[in-house]
Design an enzyme around this catalytic site. Structure first.
Site, short mmCIF file in Angstrom:
data_model
loop_
_atom_site.label_atom_id
_atom_site.label_comp_id
_atom_site.label_asym_id
_atom_site.label_seq_id
_atom_site.Cartn_x
_atom_site.Cartn_y
_atom_site.Cartn_z
CB VAL A 75 -0.95 0.04 1.16
CG1 VAL A 75 -0.26 -0.02 2.50
CG2 VAL A 75 -1.88 1.06 1.06
CG ASP A 76 0.60 4.98 0.90
OD1 ASP A 76 -0.56 5.02 0.31
OD2 ASP A 76 0.26 5.31 2.13
N GLY A 92 2.64 3.31 -4.88
CA GLY A 92 2.50 3.84 -6.10
C GLY A 92 1.84 3.05 -7.20
CB ILE A 108 -6.07 5.23 -23.63
CG1 ILE A 108 -4.56 5.50 -24.17
CG2 ILE A 108 -6.27 4.16 -22.88
CD1 ILE A 108 -3.54 5.83 -23.05
CB THR A 109 -10.74 2.40 -25.46
OG1 THR A 109 -10.13 2.77 -26.63
CG2 THR A 109 -11.93 2.08 -25.35
CG HIS A 127 -1.94 -8.99 -2.35
ND1 HIS A 127 -1.95 -8.06 -1.46
CD2 HIS A 127 -2.63 -10.27 -1.86
CE1 HIS A 127 -2.38 -8.45 -0.51
NE2 HIS A 127 -2.72 -9.89 -0.68
CG ASN A 140 6.85 4.60 -8.03
OD1 ASN A 140 7.32 5.05 -9.25
ND2 ASN A 140 5.67 4.64 -7.69
CE LYS A 141 5.79 6.40 -3.26
NZ LYS A 141 4.90 6.66 -2.13
CB ALA A 193 4.04 6.52 -10.57
P1 GDP Z 1 -0.98 2.87 -4.11
O1 GDP Z 1 -1.68 2.65 -2.38
O2 GDP Z 1 0.09 1.66 -4.15
O3 GDP Z 1 -1.96 2.70 -5.09
O4 GDP Z 1 -0.15 4.08 -3.81
P2 GDP Z 1 -0.64 5.56 -4.69
O5 GDP Z 1 -0.74 5.45 -6.11
O6 GDP Z 1 -1.96 5.74 -4.17
O7 GDP Z 1 0.24 6.39 -4.17
C1 GDP Z 1 0.46 6.63 -2.87
C2 GDP Z 1 1.12 8.02 -2.52
O8 GDP Z 1 2.42 7.96 -3.27
C3 GDP Z 1 0.37 9.30 -3.26
O9 GDP Z 1 0.30 10.49 -2.55
C4 GDP Z 1 1.27 9.32 -4.67
O10 GDP Z 1 1.14 10.59 -4.99
C5 GDP Z 1 2.32 9.07 -4.17
N1 GDP Z 1 3.30 8.73 -5.21
C6 GDP Z 1 3.27 7.62 -6.06
N2 GDP Z 1 4.07 7.58 -7.03
C7 GDP Z 1 5.00 8.64 -6.79
C8 GDP Z 1 6.32 8.73 -7.17
O11 GDP Z 1 6.70 8.30 -8.27
N3 GDP Z 1 6.85 9.73 -6.62
C9 GDP Z 1 6.45 10.42 -5.48
N4 GDP Z 1 6.93 11.24 -4.69
N5 GDP Z 1 5.24 9.91 -5.07
C10 GDP Z 1 4.56 9.17 -5.57
#
Ligand code: GDP
Length: 790
Positions: A207-208, A210, A231-232, A275, A325-326, A394
């Protein structure tokens, strides 16, 4: 050879006949001449000539006779040989037939026999099995489950009943020994690596990490992102067309095999991350996910759900690419989404690179601990041994092009065989939805093959397989967010890979998560109905159920799985499951738990109706039914019910519960020696409560002193006192016997103990577990021995 002899002797015979004919003609002419001359003078020469001619005639006749006899002999010889050859051949055939019969007989006994047609059908079904990730054990003798046996029995029945499936002698003869190999060849001819379908992509991770942001980026559906071009957004999945892929991977072209050559027509990306969804897709269509993206937050590394996801992927043998990621959070990161992330990394300052290296090294070790080799995608020495990692952001878009390129690269190389297009239908029902104006519809992920309006389809239903006919095939209108607009385009025919909405009759009770089949005739309808039943039973049986536990009823397979997952986390055992409305039979099944514990005689009904007779029956039987459309609410309702039951039972049985204790008398603190006995004690073990019955073992005699009426410490009243405390207790006699006296019946050297019994132990076990500590249970065991309790 014999034919040749016959021919030769025939021609000889013809020659002889001609010769005789010639002689006859010459004789006739001579006779004519003689008769002409007789009229004049008979001549001896002429007589000799006649004799010679007669002799020659006799010789020729003899010769002809002999040759005819020889001819006859040869002919007979040849016929005899032919006869022998024929018998030999017949024997061979007979032997072959015998062997085949025996083999079929054996296979029938083992339940393994399938006709050619059945094998083809079965193969189609097998693809569907695999498509939902269910491993149905091969049809081998000993290991078959009862259900499979039942299905095989049905197959067998059909084999005997149906004309097309009954192998006639003719069939058997035409059914070559190598027909299995032939089938494989035929299948191969349908499936070719040259035509690839769109791979289905899933995203999972902690979770979180990304996941949603990566999905948004891949699909380019973010609200702030206006680049939705082409994109559809489909039902439950998004189709990313080739144009978009080409555009988005232009910086990473060197990655894609056969440079610049795109072999896949696009990507089908499952919209929901996580998952749990992937798990549902397992039974909803594992192969539905051809390739997964495992998202790892570079700052946090592997977390609980990342590890869970890895286990799941390995378990389901699903290939995956890791998105690290990130990366934009790395110290001093300079973003550039137009370049391949390899170059972007190279261009970073050394401290950013160092930061990256540090995080990367740690993550490699974490993966190694999970038994996985991982490597950066551009340094991967062997993609068959190392999982590729693509650094991404992302949020800023860095590395996303490289990630898509990696998806294409993997799909077109390692996955090529797996995603090669085949015209065998492979479709799974993803969702069942009621749509205004259309009635209940199903959203179907069509992976391979095609669907046409008018096709007779078989899908799983809450009350058994549903057979219906496709009335409308609908796909979302281009660039329309389907869920918001409900705009559809009608199609006569659709081909994999895509998600299509099917409108048809009788779909109200259809189940998501099961395959969809097309039947061309009655036999196929029966066959696929069986297959659906088998899949459903196999899925339901695959849940690990306990002897004691609640009964779960849900509307879909996916929700059932999600529910079971939640129950596992909440440590609520489950003893039975079913799909669809709650019927009387479900209540009956749940009621078997009444023998174990009333709390387990409970049905948790998620998003399903409860039939009237089931409700009435539950009341009569004492089965509790909770109904809700939210699994969390259902869990809370059950936990509250459980607590309420415990409380009720505690109130009911508290007076019978005896907690264990061992008390040492403090002789300097004897305030009253007889009823009530008031004295100071040190709690050596266990704990005391008001009401605890106290006894003492004196000279092997158990003397009841009474029950604790009050506990005091430093002039303060207590309800309970635990091991190690020194307290003052008041014991009042509860029997009509003469009250026992300190100094006469017992003294400072005797240990006071709680008077436990079999009944009191059972009650503590059943209703007061939460008040007991581990050492208390040990003391119970010790006291059991002292009081000889079995
Ligand atoms: P999920 O729970 O895995 O679906 O995560 P989310 O996509 O909801 O992302 C959780 C948090 O991380 C959100 O605040 C996003 O904006 C942030 N986040 C996602 N990807 C990135 C990234 O590549 N860089 C940064 N800095 N933040 C990201």
């Amino acid at each position: 050879m014999s034919n040749k002899n016959t021919k030769m002797s025939l021609s000889k015979a013809t020659n002889v006949a001609e010769e005789i004919n010639n002689i006859d003609t010459t004789e006739k002419k001579t006779n004519d001449r003689i008769s002409a001359k007789k009229k004049n003078v008979p001549n001896s020469k002429i007589l000799n000539l006649i004799k010679e001619q007669q002799q020659a005639r006799r010789d020729a006749e003899l010769k002809a006779d002999e040759e005819a006899k020889e001819n006859q002999r040869l002919q007979e010889e040849s016929e005899r040989k032919q006869q022998e050859e024929f018998v030999l051949l017949e024997k061979k055939r007979e032997k072959k037939r015998e062997a085949k019969k025996k083999r079929i007989q054996r296979q029938k006994q083992e339940g393994l026999y399938l006709t050619k047609e059945q094998r083809e059908k079965h193969h189609r079904a097998q693809i569907q099995f695999e498509s939902i990730g269910i491993h149905v054990p091969p049809r081998t003798n000993a290991q078959q489950s009862d259900i499979q046996k039942r299905i095989l029995y049905n197959d067998f029945q059909k084999t005997n009943l149906s004309s097309i499936t009954t192998p006639s002698t003719e069939d058997e003869d035409s059914w070559d020994e190598n027909s299995d190999e032939e089938n494989i060849c035929n299948e191969d001819s349908v499936q070719t690596k040259d035509i690839l379908r769109a791979p289905v992509i899933c995203v999972l991770g902690h979770v979180d990490a990304g996941k949603t942001t990566i999905l948004d980026n891949l699909r380019r559906t973010h609200v702030q992102d206006n680049e939705a071009g082409g994109i559809t957004q489909q039902m439950g999945a998004t189709n990313v067309p080739l144009d978009t892929i080409v555009e988005r991977t232009k910086m990473s072209r060197k990655l894609i095999s056969r440079q610049g050559d795109f072999m896949i027509p696009g990507l089908l990306i499952i919209d929901t991350p996580g998952h749990a969804i992937f798990q549902n897709l397992r039974s909803r269509g594992s192969s539905l996910c051809d390739l997964a993206i495992l998202v790892v937050d570079i700052m946090n590394g592997l977390q609980a759900q990342t590890i869970e996801s890895i286990r799941l992927l390995i378990d389901r043998q699903t290939p995956f690419i890791i998105a690290l990621n990130k990366i934009d959070l790395l110290y001093g990161w300079k973003s550039n989404k137009e370049k391949d992330v390899e170059s972007v990394l190279e261009e970073q300052d050394s401290f950013t690179q160092n930061h990256f290296e540090k995080r990367y090294d740690e993550i490699i070790v974490q993966f190694a601990k999970q038994g996985l080799n991982v490597a950066l995608y551009y340094k991967n020495p062997n993609p068959n041994e190392y999982y590729s990692m693509v650094p991404t952001s992302a949020r800023s878009g860095d590395g996303m092009g490289s990630l898509i390129a990696m998806i294409i690269e993997t799909s077109q190389t390692n996955l090529a065989k797996h995603i090669s297009y085949t015209n065998e239908l492979q479709a799974t029902v993803m969702e069942v939805k009621a749509i205004h104006g259309l009635g209940t519809t199903i959203d179907v992920a069509l992976i391979n093959g095609c669907l046409s309006v008018g096709d007779k389809i078989i899908v799983g239903g809450q009350e058994g397989p549903i057979v219906t006919q496709i009335r409308r095939l609908l796909i979302p209108e281009s660039n329309q967010e389907l869920r918001d607009t409900n705009q559809y385009e009608n199609k006569d025919k659709v081909m994999g890979t895509c998600v299509v909405k099917i409108a048809a009759r009788d779909l109200e009770k259809s189940l998501a998560g099961l395959p969809l089949f097309i039947a061309r005739n009655h036999d196929e309808i029966d066959y696929f109905k069986n297959e659906i039943e088998l899949i459903l039973t196999t899925v339901l049986n695959s849940f690990k159920l306990k002897d004691n536990g609640v009964y779960i009823q849900a509307s879909t397979l996916g929700s059932l799985e999600a529910f079971l997952e939640l129950l596992k986390i909440q440590k609520i055992p489950c003893s039975g499951v079913n799909i669809g409305p709650v019927h009387r039979k479900d209540v009956l099944r749940a009621s078997t738990q009444l023998e174990n514990d009333i709390k387990w005689a409970t049905i948790l009904a998620f998003d399903v109706k409860i039939e009237k007779d089931a409700q009435d029956y539950a009341k009569t039987m004492g089965v509790k039914i909770f109904q809700n459309d939210e699994i969390y609410n259902l869990c809370s309702m059950f936990v509250a019910y459980q607590n309420q039951l415990i409380k009720e039972n505690q109130d009911k049985y508290r007076h019978l519960a005896v907690f264990p204790c061992k008390l040492k008398i403090l002789p300097q603190n004897i305030f009253n020696s007889r009823d009530p006995i008031i004295c100071g004690v040190r709690i050596e073990d266990g704990f005391i409560k008001i009401g605890t019955p106290i006894c003492v073992l004196s000279k092997d005699m158990c003397i009841d002193l009474g029950r604790i009426a009050s506990i005091e410490m430093n002039h303060k009243s207590l309800d309970i006192a635990r091991k190690g405390s020194e307290v003052c207790i008041k014991i009042v006699s509860t029997t009509n016997e003469t009250a026992k006296m300190y100094g006469r019946h017992f003294d400072k050297d005797d240990i006071l103990m709680s008077k436990i019994s079999r009944e009191s132990i059972d009650i503590v076990k059943a209703y007061f577990r939460d008040e007991m500590q581990e050492s208390d249970w040990r003391l119970i065991i010790e006291l059991k021995k002292i009081f000889n309790i079995v």
